[in-house]
Design an enzyme around this catalytic site. Structure first.
Site, PDB file in Angstrom:
ATOM      1  N   THR A 117       0.825  -1.211   0.000  1.00 20.13           N
ATOM      2  CA  THR A 117       0.000   0.000   0.000  1.00 20.13           C
ATOM      3  C   THR A 117       0.854   1.254   0.000  1.00 20.13           C
ATOM      4  OG1 THR A 117      -1.506   1.307   1.370  1.00 20.13           O
ATOM      5  CG2 THR A 117      -0.101  -0.221   2.529  1.00 20.13           C
ATOM      6  N   TYR A 141      -1.868   0.573   9.970  1.00 23.88           N
ATOM      7  CA  TYR A 141      -2.108  -0.150   8.707  1.00 23.88           C
ATOM      8  C   TYR A 141      -0.855  -0.099   7.834  1.00 23.88           C
ATOM      9  CZ  TYR A 141      -3.706  -0.972   3.946  1.00 23.88           C
ATOM     10  OH  TYR A 141      -3.813  -1.440   2.665  1.00 23.88           O
TER      11      TYR A 141
END
Ligand code: UDP
Length: 331
Positions: A117, A141
């Site tokens: 990501t 995250y």
């Protein structure tokens, strides 16, 4: 190479890639715990319902299937939630990735594609951000994915047979252009999905999280990439590894971004609904602007995006949302 083991193949990105792999002639096996995915989203190959923390089932499934490559999608993906439940993210995204890698090496699989990501970059110093930028995630995250990337880099350095591609996704959105698949989360948090569900009246209003960012209109800027182009990047990555391309990390984005307000304007125009919007406080963990440098993926994977068009992205998502709503109404 023709067999691919896919974790998280019942989820949003995974299911689109499973379909694309099937259409390209690969034999696919999906492994998914169905915590957020859906059995009916697996449109190619078989599904084994299992958790990555169930090492025995994972080992048996991989050893029986004997894939040529593994694609690892299964993960928790909400930035905001990760700030409040960090251990969930380190468990699901880091510890489970380690389980999978151990199994992959024990069984002797040496090609691996990982869903990473843009959140690994945090607030980048320069934009568009390139793959060699420092990794300074500002939420759990991003940190959980950064750690998993590190597992891969260290393993590839120690074990010359093992090769991986990590794809750093920017903001994935839209639905399969034939509307066979799309995003289907029980509690969607992503901007485009929230906007469209607001247009359908499922949510009463859309909140704009932060209007005082250092951007031209004060709202965050993101690089929205159509799900079909992202799926294609995975097939390109597989082809690259098949040809012995070697371990590599690539950004997946178009190289330009849209503000939250621009997305809302386009969503209103596509849906024809002037849905309610309310300015709200910043959401924790959000960087102001994320835009991908994408020269490496274009050059080394020969990736050619076909849907670099915010209106098309939102239109496919809208068609999917209407279909989902009709399905729910009739069941
Ligand atoms: N956002 C928003 N309202 C929402 C959902 C998201 O203003 O209901 C903003 C969010 O703060 C971020 C951008 O939209 O600036 C994209 O967020 P999203 O959750 O879609 O993706 P992320 O960038 O977190 O992966």
């Amino acid at each position: 190479m023709n067999k691919v083991f896919v974790t998280g193949g019942a989820g949003y990105v995974g299911s689109h890639v499973v379909l694309a792999l099937g259409e390209a002639g690969y034999e696919v096996l999906t492994y998914d715990n169905l915590s957020t995915g859906h059995r009916e989203a697996v449109l190619s190959g078989d599904l084994v319902v299992g958790d990555l923390s169930d090492r025995d089932l994972l080992y048996k499934t991989v050893a029986d299937f004997r894939p040529d490559a593994v694609m690892h999608f299964a993960a928790s993906i909400e930035v905001g939630e990760s700030v409040h439940k960090p251990l969930k993210y380190y468990r699901n995204n880091s510890a489970n990735a380690l389980n999978l890698l151990e199994v992959v090496r024990e069984v002797g699989i040496d090609k691996y594609i990982f869903s990473s990501t843009a959140a690994v970059y945090g607030n980048p110093q320069t934009l568009p951000v390139t793959e060699d930028a420092p990794l300074l995630p500002i939420n759990p995250y991003g940190a959980s994915k950064m750690i998993s990337e590190r597992f891969l880099a260290d393993l590839a350095a120690a074990d010359r047979d093992f090769e991986y591609v990590a794809l750093r996704y920017f903001n994935v959105a839209g639905a399969d252009p034939e509307i066979r698949l799309g995003q289907d989360y029980a509690n969607p948090t992503h901007l485009i999905t929230r906007a469209l569900k607001t247009a359908l009246g499922i949510f009463p209003k859309l909140q704009v999280f932060g209007t005082d960012y250092p951007t031209p209109d004060g709202t965050c800027i993101r690089d929205y990439i159509h799900i079909a182009d992202l799926a294609q990047a995975h097939l390109d990555a597989l082809g690259y590894l098949e040809k012995g391309g070697g371990s590599q990390i690539f950004n997946c984005g178009y190289g330009h971004g849209y503000s939250v307000r621009a997305v809302i304007d386009t969503a209103r125009q596509v849906t024809g609904v002037d849905f309610p919007v309310e300015d709200a406080a910043r959401r924790e963990g959000d960087p102001a602007e994320l835009v991908a440098g994408n020269a490496p993926i274009r050059a080394q994977l020969a990736w050619q995006p076909r849907h670099d068009d915010l209106e098309f992205i939102i239109r496919t998502a809208w068609e999917w949302e209407k279909r989902l709503a009709a399905r729910r109404a009739s069941s």
